[in-house]
Structure formats: C-alpha cells, structure tokens
Design an enzyme around this catalytic site. Structure first.
Site, PDB file in Angstrom:
ATOM      1  N   LYS A  88     104.242 -27.314 -71.334  1.00 48.43           N
ATOM      2  CA  LYS A  88     104.100 -28.724 -71.129  1.00 48.43           C
ATOM      3  C   LYS A  88     104.510 -29.173 -69.666  1.00 48.43           C
ATOM      4  O   LYS A  88     105.735 -29.207 -69.375  1.00 48.43           O
ATOM      5  CB  LYS A  88     104.980 -29.303 -72.196  1.00 48.43           C
ATOM      6  CG  LYS A  88     104.478 -30.933 -72.116  1.00 48.43           C
ATOM      7  CD  LYS A  88     105.291 -31.402 -73.283  1.00 48.43           C
ATOM      8  CE  LYS A  88     104.892 -32.834 -73.377  1.00 48.43           C
ATOM      9  NZ  LYS A  88     105.786 -33.578 -72.417  1.00 48.43           N
ATOM     10  N   ASP A 146      99.038 -49.739 -39.762  1.00 53.45           N
ATOM     11  CA  ASP A 146     100.597 -48.989 -39.897  1.00 53.45           C
ATOM     12  C   ASP A 146     101.354 -49.251 -38.708  1.00 53.45           C
ATOM     13  O   ASP A 146     102.665 -49.596 -38.783  1.00 53.45           O
ATOM     14  CB  ASP A 146     100.433 -47.334 -39.761  1.00 53.45           C
ATOM     15  CG  ASP A 146     100.010 -46.884 -41.223  1.00 53.45           C
ATOM     16  OD1 ASP A 146      99.969 -47.564 -42.220  1.00 53.45           O
ATOM     17  OD2 ASP A 146      99.460 -45.888 -41.402  1.00 53.45           O
TER      18      ASP A 146
HETATM   19  S1  IVH Z   1      97.575 -32.172 -75.552  1.00 51.01           S
HETATM   20  C1  IVH Z   1      96.977 -35.310 -78.572  1.00 51.01           C
HETATM   21  N1  IVH Z   1      98.609 -30.140 -73.762  1.00 51.01           N
HETATM   22  O1  IVH Z   1     102.197 -34.173 -72.867  1.00 51.01           O
HETATM   23  C2  IVH Z   1      97.148 -34.242 -77.504  1.00 51.01           C
HETATM   24  N2  IVH Z   1      99.352 -32.463 -73.433  1.00 51.01           N
HETATM   25  O2  IVH Z   1     103.338 -36.313 -74.929  1.00 51.01           O
HETATM   26  C3  IVH Z   1      98.165 -34.680 -76.385  1.00 51.01           C
HETATM   27  N3  IVH Z   1     101.092 -32.475 -71.510  1.00 51.01           N
HETATM   28  O3  IVH Z   1     100.466 -37.125 -72.707  1.00 51.01           O
HETATM   29  C4  IVH Z   1      97.760 -33.819 -75.137  1.00 51.01           C
HETATM   30  N4  IVH Z   1     100.932 -30.306 -70.980  1.00 51.01           N
HETATM   31  O4  IVH Z   1     100.537 -35.817 -70.412  1.00 51.01           O
HETATM   32  C5  IVH Z   1      98.559 -31.381 -74.116  1.00 51.01           C
HETATM   33  N5  IVH Z   1      98.958 -28.427 -72.658  1.00 51.01           N
HETATM   34  C6  IVH Z   1      99.113 -29.784 -72.807  1.00 51.01           C
HETATM   35  C7  IVH Z   1     100.084 -30.404 -72.139  1.00 51.01           C
HETATM   36  C8  IVH Z   1     100.146 -31.701 -72.321  1.00 51.01           C
HETATM   37  C9  IVH Z   1     101.564 -31.599 -70.769  1.00 51.01           C
HETATM   38  C10 IVH Z   1     101.480 -33.781 -71.502  1.00 51.01           C
HETATM   39  C11 IVH Z   1     100.389 -35.021 -71.636  1.00 51.01           C
HETATM   40  C12 IVH Z   1     100.347 -35.744 -72.929  1.00 51.01           C
HETATM   41  C13 IVH Z   1     101.771 -35.683 -73.377  1.00 51.01           C
HETATM   42  C14 IVH Z   1     101.976 -35.622 -74.796  1.00 51.01           C
END
Ligand code: IVH
Length: 669
Positions: free
Chosen positions: A117, A38
C-alpha cells in the site's frame, strides 16, 4: 527612496501580480511568460526581505493569497472510489474473513492478491478506444476533480494504448507518489511525500506539476466495459502488458497465516524501498466473488489494508486540554513536547477519555510513550513511572464543559455500565464548542463537501462571529471577507464557488450533514431511501412519526431515540427547515428499472448460502425494498429455515404472499 515611495512601489508590484494571477487562474490567458512572472514574484519577496514594514495578504510569501486555484472542474466517478478498512493484527484479519463467511453464509478457502500500500494519492484514468480522455483525483469518493493535464505530465501514465485486448472503455486506477530521494530535494516546500504528491497534482498549471518527479503505479479498475478477466492477479498482469507500471512486490497468498508471515517480512524490508509504504492491501483474488461481496458505505467487503505497526517515541506532557466533539464527547488531549515520530513532528496526543486517564494514571509533567500509525491520531500508550516527579498530583477531569454546562456520563442499558466518555448534553447550538464542531461536520467531505471552507476557516469565521449556524454559510459577506488578512480576491471567489456548488446535495448526504448522533452515512442512506424526499422526511418529523422508521431494516431503538431527542429541540427543527429552503436537496436516485420495483419484502428464518445482508442488496439492486415488520405494506414474506411462526401467522392473516427462498430467487431468475 523614502518609505512611502517604497510602499507605493511595492503595492504596484503586488497589484501587477494580482492581475497576472487573475489572467492566469481565472481567465486561463496569461499575458506574460512563466519566467517574467517568477521575476515579479522574486522582486516582491526581495523587497519584503529588505524592508520589514512591507506586508500584503496577496504576497507570494503568504500561501493563502497564493493558493493554487481550487476551481477544477468536477466529475462524478462512474464507479465510486472508496477507501479500505484497516487491520492492525491477526484478530482484525480473522474478523475480516469471518464477516465474509457470514455474508456468504458459508466458509470457503480464500485466495488473496497481496499488494504493497503505497502512501500517495489515488487517481483514476479513463481510456476510451485506447486514448486517455480524462484523469481525476479521488475527491470525496463520489466526485473527483478533473486533473487530466496534470496527470498527463507523469511519465508512467500512457496517453495511448494500442494493444488489441485493451478494453474499449475502462477506468484504470492507481497511486500517484513521489520517491523518498526526490522528496528530500523538495523538503522545504512540503511536510511529507504524500503532501508533495497531492500538492503538485492539484496545481492549476500543469507545468508546475511537471517540475515534480511524480510516479504512477496501477492496481485496480473502476468502470470496466465487458470485463472477461477472472482474477485480480490476472488483471495486474494485463495492466503490465498494456504499458502500466505495477508493483514488483505483488503476490498471491492463501491463508491468514501466510499473510501474517509475509507482512512481518515486508514490514522489515520496507525501509529499503524507494517509496513510502504504510501497509499491505489484501484483495480477494476471484473477481466474481468480489462482485458478489460488494461494498459497505465506505469500503469494499472484499479487501482490507493491513497496516504496519505504529512508530513510537517518548515525550513529556506539558498540558492537558479538553476538546469537545460534535456529539458533545469531552476528549482529553495531551499537549506534549514536540517529538519526531516516524518522520512526523507530533505535539498533540489523544488520551481518549476520562476512564483511560484514570486507568493509565496519566498526570501533567509525566514522561509518556506516544504511538502513531499512518494517518491515525497519535495516542499516549503508557507512563514511564520511574521518571515521575514526587510532587505530581492526579489529574482531575473537569466536570463542566468548557462552555459552562454540567456534563454527564450516560448509562448504557445494554451493558449496564456507565459510559467511559463524559459528555456535554447536546442542547442544539447552545454549547459553542459543539456548535462549531457541528458546522465543521456540515461542511466535511462526506456531508456538503465545501472544499474551499476547511475546518480552520470555520474556526476563524466562528471567532469573527461570521457564522453561528450552518445556514450562515450561505449568507456570507464576501466583500467583507476579501478585506481580511490572508484573503485575496482569488481565494474569496474560490470560496464562493465551492459554497454555491455545495447547495445541490442529495437527500442522504443532507441527512448525514445535520450531524444527528447515531446517524452516520449508512443510516442516513437508509432514512433517505425510506423517505425518498426532503418533504416526506420533514413531514414525518413534524408529525412526530418517528416509530415509522422502525420499518426500516437496520434502524433500531438507539437511532429512533437519538432522532427524537434531536428534534425535541425546536431550534434544531427550525435550522433543518431553513436549510431545506436554501438548498437544492435532490431525491435519492433509486434504481427504478429493476424487476422488483414497488415490491416490499421481509425475511424470516435462516437463508441458505446467503446472508440477510446479501439478500437485501440483491433486492435493492432490483429496485425492491426490505422492511422489518409484517404489516399491510408488506407484499412478500420470504421464509428460510426455522421461521418465526408468529410472523408467518400474521402474514397469513393479512393475506401477504409467502415465498420460499427458491421461489423468491425464481422471481429474479
Ligand atoms: S485498492 C476499493 N490497492 O489506499 C479499493 N488501494 O484506503 C480501494 N492504495 O485510496 C483501492 N495501494 O490511495 C488499492 N494496491 C492498492 C493500493 C491502494 C495504495 C491506497 C489508495 C486508496 C487507499 C484506500
């Protein structure tokens, strides 16, 4: 000190740093401590601040020369990491359920697991016998980067799990994110919390990752050996018991109406949360039903993300530019006075197409409302007519492509209307604008996935005349590139590495990467499954046997015409032939140990309790294939309710075996 001496000293320091970078990033054997490292960096930056004539592409002030190494080892996910399709309102939700009912061929009551999400980065954690043995990023969904050590620095991620009922072999998946308050402290380094999470996760040095307060919330699984759990909501409870953090707002709800009510309430409350949430995820709670529904090319049929409504703001249109896409579509883009919309500075907004400009009467200098939702491109919603200047004139959409060719509006045979989109007719690689977009498509994630060669770099190389055709990517002059501004030895070796890696590609990805209109991933897969090898694919094309593709269930006239048109252009064929000789295109890995191997099926009439789509995936899961015409190649005709007599008649004439739905299901037990 004289200027020459200062320059000399500066160059020495830069070289010193370069050597340490090499030892650290490429050889993984640093010879100095982080602190000493650094200090060298700081000395260089101080010198640059003091003497404005000092400049080097390898300076730490230049992010390209100092980008973290992209050479993480890659690993293929045992179960793909797919994304979710989006819903923006009740109509989309109703459609989502309708598709499920269609697939199952009946209406049922659905119970949903509802989860916030979080807007972060997904990661997959593999635990074997209770030990965290590997952690990966999502990557392109099929292959991720091995970032185990970085993930291990996150406090929420257990390294060892001793619960008796913890599965022997499982991938736990969830979201890595940073809280809003913690992000504020780092604001200078990253554009938004999501970038902060992704940037720090991909540091080559886990100590760098450790400096950023990352969190992990678990929400699903990938591979799961002998899963006995029946509901997603029970899986979430188990996750908590095993020591993972789960979202405290997870819920189980039953009807679209209840989903809608909860969504409204949560949309208002979300600002009180410590982290960014961009919607709610609804997953069918019954895991057996999830399994039955399965996936389309990119997303599961059993889940959907219900996004929060868009943020919007007013701004002024300074200019309207025309962008040309890969398929020749001319898209007007408004350059607007930069405006902050929901935390992101927006300076471009799409106007969609010529018809939309006419419909909304959008003009230069107009004050317009711009909307932005999540990662969707911002768009102009309406014009504030009260603010329009008297002298403003209607916008005249150019009739020529920026490349100089005349454009066309296609006539749609089915709707009997002209297309809203104006296009530059695709003449192979002759239109420079289309050509560069084709190359960007060729390197994109779902195509060859050359991650060291982003869209910006493609544009840069195009302007420098280093590339004109996709094959030029494999003949780059690396020595020359390393001398360009912004490129150092490290970034060039990263580039070379990812280009070399991309040479091994599966047939479906290759067909998709060519960028033929109407041949998306799903159709590319169908073509690959049918032709099986690149040699067969090229032979069919060379002998103009396009109509053979009509045998494929899912490929229709639109796709065939597009293929014909594409290959009518000799230069397109030559490019594909050339690429196929330079690349290692692997045959599609088909499931070859199923009961129905080498058997072809066709359906006629309505099936009970099952849609055609589900029937087709059942056959394919068991190594059989489905065709769409009765000919000598067909082995079984499966008959549902009200079959087409003509098909049954023809099958009888050709001696094809005829099965009822029940007899067919018996073949599969
Ligand atoms: S399920 C095939 N559950 O959303 C199932 N995804 O567009 C996919 N994400 O890449 C994942 N919260 O980064 C799932 N409770 C949740 C979520 C979640 C955020 C994000 C995740 C995924 C994207 C899908």
């Amino acid at each position: 000190m004289k200027d020459v001496e200062i320059k000399k000293y500066y160059r020495e320091k830069i070289n010193e740093l370069k050597n340490h970078n090499k030892l650290y990033f490429e050889k993984s054997s640093p010879k100095i401590s982080d602190k000493e490292y650094d200090e060298i960096k700081k000395e260089i930056l101080d010198l640059e601040n003091k003497f404005s004539f000092l400049k080097s592409s390898s300076s730490p002030s230049n992010s390209l020369g100092f980008a973290p190494s992209k050479n993480f080892i890659k690993s293929t996910h045992r179960v793909k990491m797919l994304s979710l399709s989006n819903a923006f309102g009740i109509k989309d939700l109703e459609n989502f359920e309708k598709k499920i009912f269609n697939y199952l061929n009946k209406r049922i009551d659905i119970e949903y697991s509802v989860e916030p999400k979080i807007d972060g980065i997904s990661a997959s954690l593999t635990y074997k016998n209770g030990l965290l043995v590997m952690g990966t990023s999502r990557g392109d969904g099929t292959t991720g980067e091995v970032i185990t050590e970085n993930l291990k620095t996150i406090n929420d991620i257990p390294h060892k799990i001793t619960n008796k009922d913890f599965p022997k072999d499982i991938d736990i998946r969830g979201e890595v994110f940073i809280e809003k308050d913690d992000f504020k402290k780092l604001k200078n380094d990253f554009a938004n919390p999501r970038n902060a999470a992704s940037g720090s996760l991909r540091q080559k040095n886990p100590l760098e990752t450790k400096k950023i307060p990352l969190n992990f919330i678990a929400y699903t699984y990938g591979y799961f050996e002998s899963n006995k759990i029946k509901k997603q909501s029970d899986f979430l409870i188990s996750l908590k018991k095993w020591g993972f953090k789960i979202n405290e707002h997870n819920k189980v709800l039953k009807t679209i109406k209840d989903l809608e009510i909860f969504h409204k309430q949560f949309e208002n409350d979300r600002f009180n949360l410590k982290y960014d949430v961009d919607g709610l995820v609804y997953k069918i709670n019954n895991l057996d039903l999830q399994n039955r529904l399965g996936f389309t090319a990119n997303s599961p049929r059993w889940a959907i993300a219900h996004k929060f409504s868009a943020d919007s703001a007013y701004s002024i249109i300074k200019d309207i530019n025309i962008q040309v896409g890969r398929t020749g579509a001319l898209t007007p883009v408004a350059r607007i006075k930069p405006v902050n919309i929901g935390g992101v500075v927006v300076s471009n907004a799409t106007l969609h197409n010529e018809d939309e400009i006419i419909r909304k009467d959008i003009r230069l200098g107009d004050t317009v409302k711009v909307e932005r939702a999540g990662d969707v491109i911002p768009h102009v919603v309406l014009v504030d007519l009260k603010k329009r200047k008297k002298e403003s004139k209607k916008f005249v959409f150019p009739k020529k492509c920026p490349c100089g060719f005349d454009t066309i509006k296609e006539f749609n045979k089915f709707t009997k209307k002209y297309d809203a989109v104006r296009r530059c007719p695709d003449r192979g690689f002759e239109c420079e604008k289309i050509a560069v977009e084709k190359i960007k498509h060729f390197i994109s994630k779902e195509a060859l996935n050359i991650d060291g060669l982003g869209k910006k770099v493609v544009e840069n190389f195009w302007n420098l005349k280093l590339i004109r055709y996709p094959q030029d990517i494999f003949n780059l002059d690396y020595a020359k590139i390393s001398k360009f501004d912004g490129w150092g030895d490290l970034s060039v070796s990263n580039l070379k590495y990812s280009i070399d890696q991309s040479k091994k590609v599966s047939l479906d990805r290759f067909i998709y990467s060519i960028g033929i209109r109407h041949i998306g991933i799903e159709n590319a897969k169908l073509l690959a499954e049918y032709t099986k090898s690149i040699t067969n694919f090229l032979n069919l094309i060379k002998n103009k046997k396009f109509n053979e593709f009509l045998n494929i269930d899912g490929i229709g006239e639109t796709q065939i015409n597009s293929l014909k048109k594409f290959f009518e252009n000799k230069s397109n064929y030559k490019i594909i032939e050339k690429l196929s000789s330079m690349l290692n295109i692997s045959d599609l890995k088909l499931n070859k140990d199923g009961k129905l191997l080498n058997n072809t099926f066709m359906f006629t009439g309505k099936l009970s309790n099952m849609s055609r789509a589900e029937a087709k995936s059942l056959i394919e899961e068991n190594s059989g294939s489905v065709v769409s015409s009765v000919n000598k190649k067909l082995k079984y005709l499966i008959i549902g309710e009200k079959p087409t007599n003509r098909k049954v008649q023809k099958a009888k004439e050709l001696g094809i075996k005829i099965l009822s739905q029940k007899e067919w299901l018996n073949l599969l037990n």
